[in-house]
Design a protein around this motif. Structure first.
Motif, mmCIF file in Angstrom:
data_model
loop_
_atom_site.group_PDB
_atom_site.id
_atom_site.type_symbol
_atom_site.label_atom_id
_atom_site.label_comp_id
_atom_site.label_asym_id
_atom_site.label_seq_id
_atom_site.Cartn_x
_atom_site.Cartn_y
_atom_site.Cartn_z
ATOM 1 N N LEU A 1 0.792 -1.231 0.000
ATOM 2 C CA LEU A 1 0.000 0.000 0.000
ATOM 3 C C LEU A 1 0.824 1.281 0.000
ATOM 4 N N GLY A 2 2.083 1.177 0.368
ATOM 5 C CA GLY A 2 2.923 2.360 0.502
ATOM 6 C C GLY A 2 3.053 2.774 1.952
ATOM 7 N N PRO A 3 4.112 3.493 2.284
ATOM 8 C CA PRO A 3 4.390 3.819 3.690
ATOM 9 C C PRO A 3 3.442 4.823 4.325
ATOM 10 N N ARG A 4 2.718 5.608 3.516
ATOM 11 C CA ARG A 4 1.858 6.644 4.102
ATOM 12 C C ARG A 4 0.374 6.354 3.922
ATOM 13 N N HIS A 5 0.058 5.154 3.504
ATOM 14 C CA HIS A 5 -1.342 4.752 3.394
ATOM 15 C C HIS A 5 -1.915 4.617 4.804
ATOM 16 N N PRO A 6 -3.156 5.048 5.033
ATOM 17 C CA PRO A 6 -3.742 4.935 6.378
ATOM 18 C C PRO A 6 -3.694 3.515 6.955
ATOM 19 N N GLY A 7 -3.868 2.511 6.126
ATOM 20 C CA GLY A 7 -3.783 1.131 6.613
ATOM 21 C C GLY A 7 -2.391 0.778 7.090
ATOM 22 N N LEU B 1 -0.202 2.984 8.186
ATOM 23 C CA LEU B 1 0.025 3.765 9.404
ATOM 24 C C LEU B 1 -0.663 3.124 10.608
ATOM 25 N N THR B 2 -1.840 2.574 10.404
ATOM 26 C CA THR B 2 -2.521 1.875 11.483
ATOM 27 C C THR B 2 -1.719 0.656 11.921
ATOM 28 N N THR B 3 -1.181 -0.053 10.951
ATOM 29 C CA THR B 3 -0.341 -1.211 11.265
ATOM 30 C C THR B 3 0.920 -0.782 12.001
ATOM 31 N N GLN B 4 1.498 0.345 11.597
ATOM 32 C CA GLN B 4 2.672 0.864 12.289
ATOM 33 C C GLN B 4 2.322 1.195 13.734
ATOM 34 N N ASN B 5 1.145 1.724 13.949
ATOM 35 C CA ASN B 5 0.707 1.988 15.320
ATOM 36 C C ASN B 5 0.568 0.686 16.109
ATOM 37 N N ASN B 6 0.109 -0.371 15.457
ATOM 38 C CA ASN B 6 0.010 -1.672 16.123
ATOM 39 C C ASN B 6 1.390 -2.182 16.533
ATOM 40 N N VAL B 7 2.381 -1.961 15.685
ATOM 41 C CA VAL B 7 3.756 -2.331 16.037
ATOM 42 C C VAL B 7 4.195 -1.539 17.258
ATOM 43 N N ALA B 8 3.892 -0.252 17.273
ATOM 44 C CA ALA B 8 4.257 0.592 18.413
ATOM 45 C C ALA B 8 3.612 0.088 19.696
ATOM 46 N N ALA B 9 2.357 -0.294 19.605
ATOM 47 C CA ALA B 9 1.676 -0.835 20.788
ATOM 48 C C ALA B 9 2.352 -2.112 21.257
ATOM 49 N N SER B 10 2.748 -2.957 20.313
ATOM 50 C CA SER B 10 3.441 -4.198 20.666
ATOM 51 C C SER B 10 4.799 -3.911 21.297
ATOM 52 N N LEU B 11 5.483 -2.882 20.805
ATOM 53 C CA LEU B 11 6.753 -2.496 21.433
ATOM 54 C C LEU B 11 6.530 -2.118 22.895
ATOM 55 N N GLY B 12 5.478 -1.375 23.163
ATOM 56 C CA GLY B 12 5.154 -1.006 24.538
ATOM 57 C C GLY B 12 4.863 -2.224 25.393
ATOM 58 N N GLU B 13 4.183 -3.202 24.810
ATOM 59 C CA GLU B 13 3.835 -4.421 25.564
ATOM 60 C C GLU B 13 5.059 -5.224 25.979
ATOM 61 N N VAL B 14 6.144 -5.102 25.223
ATOM 62 C CA VAL B 14 7.369 -5.837 25.585
ATOM 63 C C VAL B 14 8.352 -4.940 26.338
ATOM 64 N N GLY B 15 7.871 -3.769 26.786
ATOM 65 C CA GLY B 15 8.685 -2.896 27.625
ATOM 66 C C GLY B 15 9.595 -1.933 26.878
ATOM 67 N N GLN C 1 4.699 8.764 17.664
ATOM 68 C CA GLN C 1 4.833 10.154 17.243
ATOM 69 C C GLN C 1 4.972 10.255 15.725
ATOM 70 N N GLU C 2 5.715 9.316 15.117
ATOM 71 C CA GLU C 2 5.832 9.275 13.655
ATOM 72 C C GLU C 2 4.465 9.057 13.016
ATOM 73 N N VAL C 3 3.705 8.123 13.575
ATOM 74 C CA VAL C 3 2.377 7.828 13.043
ATOM 75 C C VAL C 3 1.486 9.061 13.159
ATOM 76 N N LEU C 4 1.531 9.728 14.290
ATOM 77 C CA LEU C 4 0.698 10.914 14.486
ATOM 78 C C LEU C 4 1.028 11.976 13.448
ATOM 79 N N GLU C 5 2.292 12.254 13.255
ATOM 80 C CA GLU C 5 2.693 13.274 12.279
ATOM 81 C C GLU C 5 2.225 12.893 10.878
ATOM 82 N N ALA C 6 2.400 11.632 10.512
ATOM 83 C CA ALA C 6 1.971 11.178 9.182
ATOM 84 C C ALA C 6 0.455 11.249 9.044
#
Length: 108
Positions: A38-44, A46-60, A70-75
Protein backbone atom coordinates in the motif's frame (compact mmCIF):
# COMPACT_ATOMS: atom_id res chain seq x y z
CA UNK A 1 -4.47 -6.47 2.12
CA UNK A 2 -7.23 -8.67 3.59
CA UNK A 3 -4.72 -11.45 4.24
CA UNK A 4 -2.49 -8.93 5.99
CA UNK A 5 -5.42 -7.70 8.06
CA UNK A 6 -6.10 -11.28 9.10
CA UNK A 7 -2.45 -11.73 10.03
CA UNK A 8 -2.61 -8.55 12.09
CA UNK A 9 -5.70 -9.89 13.86
CA UNK A 10 -3.81 -13.09 14.70
CA UNK A 11 -1.01 -10.95 16.16
CA UNK A 12 -3.57 -9.08 18.25
CA UNK A 13 -4.90 -12.40 19.53
CA UNK A 14 -1.40 -13.51 20.43
CA UNK A 15 -0.95 -10.34 22.47
CA UNK A 16 -4.28 -10.93 24.20
CA UNK A 17 -3.04 -14.27 25.51
CA UNK A 18 0.29 -12.85 26.64
CA UNK A 19 2.49 -13.91 23.73
CA UNK A 20 3.80 -10.40 23.19
CA UNK A 21 7.11 -11.20 21.52
CA UNK A 22 5.37 -13.30 18.88
CA UNK A 23 2.76 -10.60 18.40
CA UNK A 24 5.48 -7.98 17.90
CA UNK A 25 7.31 -10.08 15.32
CA UNK A 26 4.10 -10.76 13.41
CA UNK A 27 3.04 -7.10 13.50
CA UNK A 28 6.46 -6.08 12.18
CA UNK A 29 6.09 -8.53 9.29
CA UNK A 30 2.63 -7.17 8.53
CA UNK A 31 3.91 -3.59 8.62
CA UNK A 32 6.68 -4.33 6.13
CA UNK A 33 4.26 -6.09 3.82
CA UNK A 34 1.75 -3.24 4.08
CA UNK A 35 4.48 -0.76 3.17
CA UNK A 36 5.25 -2.77 0.06
CA UNK A 37 1.61 -3.33 -0.94
CA UNK A 38 0.00 0.00 0.00
CA UNK A 39 2.92 2.36 0.50
CA UNK A 40 4.39 3.82 3.69
CA UNK A 41 1.86 6.64 4.10
CA UNK A 42 -1.34 4.75 3.39
CA UNK A 43 -3.74 4.94 6.38
CA UNK A 44 -3.78 1.13 6.61
CA UNK A 45 -0.01 1.04 6.78
CA UNK A 46 0.03 3.76 9.40
CA UNK A 47 -2.52 1.87 11.48
CA UNK A 48 -0.34 -1.21 11.27
CA UNK A 49 2.67 0.86 12.29
CA UNK A 50 0.71 1.99 15.32
CA UNK A 51 0.01 -1.67 16.12
CA UNK A 52 3.76 -2.33 16.04
CA UNK A 53 4.26 0.59 18.41
CA UNK A 54 1.68 -0.84 20.79
CA UNK A 55 3.44 -4.20 20.67
CA UNK A 56 6.75 -2.50 21.43
CA UNK A 57 5.15 -1.01 24.54
CA UNK A 58 3.84 -4.42 25.56
CA UNK A 59 7.37 -5.84 25.59
CA UNK A 60 8.68 -2.90 27.62
CA UNK A 61 10.28 -0.94 24.78
CA UNK A 62 8.42 2.23 25.73
CA UNK A 63 10.79 4.80 24.23
CA UNK A 64 10.69 3.07 20.85
CA UNK A 65 6.92 2.79 21.11
CA UNK A 66 6.61 6.51 21.81
CA UNK A 67 8.89 7.47 18.92
CA UNK A 68 6.94 5.29 16.51
CA UNK A 69 3.58 6.59 17.74
CA UNK A 70 4.83 10.15 17.24
CA UNK A 71 5.83 9.27 13.65
CA UNK A 72 2.38 7.83 13.04
CA UNK A 73 0.70 10.91 14.49
CA UNK A 74 2.69 13.27 12.28
CA UNK A 75 1.97 11.18 9.18
CA UNK A 76 -1.74 10.92 10.04
CA UNK A 77 -1.93 14.70 10.40
CA UNK A 78 -0.35 15.16 6.98
CA UNK A 79 -2.30 12.42 5.21
CA UNK A 80 -5.73 12.64 6.84
CA UNK A 81 -5.77 16.03 8.54
CA UNK A 82 -5.71 17.02 12.22
CA UNK A 83 -9.38 16.30 12.98
CA UNK A 84 -9.77 12.91 11.31
CA UNK A 85 -10.77 10.15 13.77
CA UNK A 86 -7.64 8.10 12.96
CA UNK A 87 -5.47 11.15 13.64
CA UNK A 88 -7.21 11.75 16.95
CA UNK A 89 -6.70 8.11 17.89
CA UNK A 90 -3.01 8.45 17.06
CA UNK A 91 -2.85 11.56 19.26
CA UNK A 92 -4.43 9.61 22.11
CA UNK A 93 -1.90 6.82 21.60
CA UNK A 94 0.99 9.27 21.94
CA UNK A 95 -0.53 10.65 25.14
CA UNK A 96 -0.88 7.12 26.52
CA UNK A 97 2.80 6.39 25.80
CA UNK A 98 3.88 9.66 27.39
CA UNK A 99 1.93 8.76 30.51
CA UNK A 100 3.46 5.27 30.56
CA UNK A 101 6.95 6.73 30.81
CA UNK A 102 5.98 9.29 33.44
CA UNK A 103 5.71 12.37 31.20
CA UNK A 104 2.23 13.18 32.45
CA UNK A 105 2.27 16.91 31.78
CA UNK A 106 3.13 16.33 28.12
CA UNK A 107 0.40 13.73 27.87
CA UNK A 108 -2.28 16.31 28.70
Amino acid sequence: PSTLTTQSNVAFSLAQIGRHQEALAMQQDVMEAMRQVLGPRHPGTLTTQNNVAASLGEVGRHQEALAMKQEVLEAMREVLGPRHPHTLTAQNNVAFSLAQIGRHQEAL
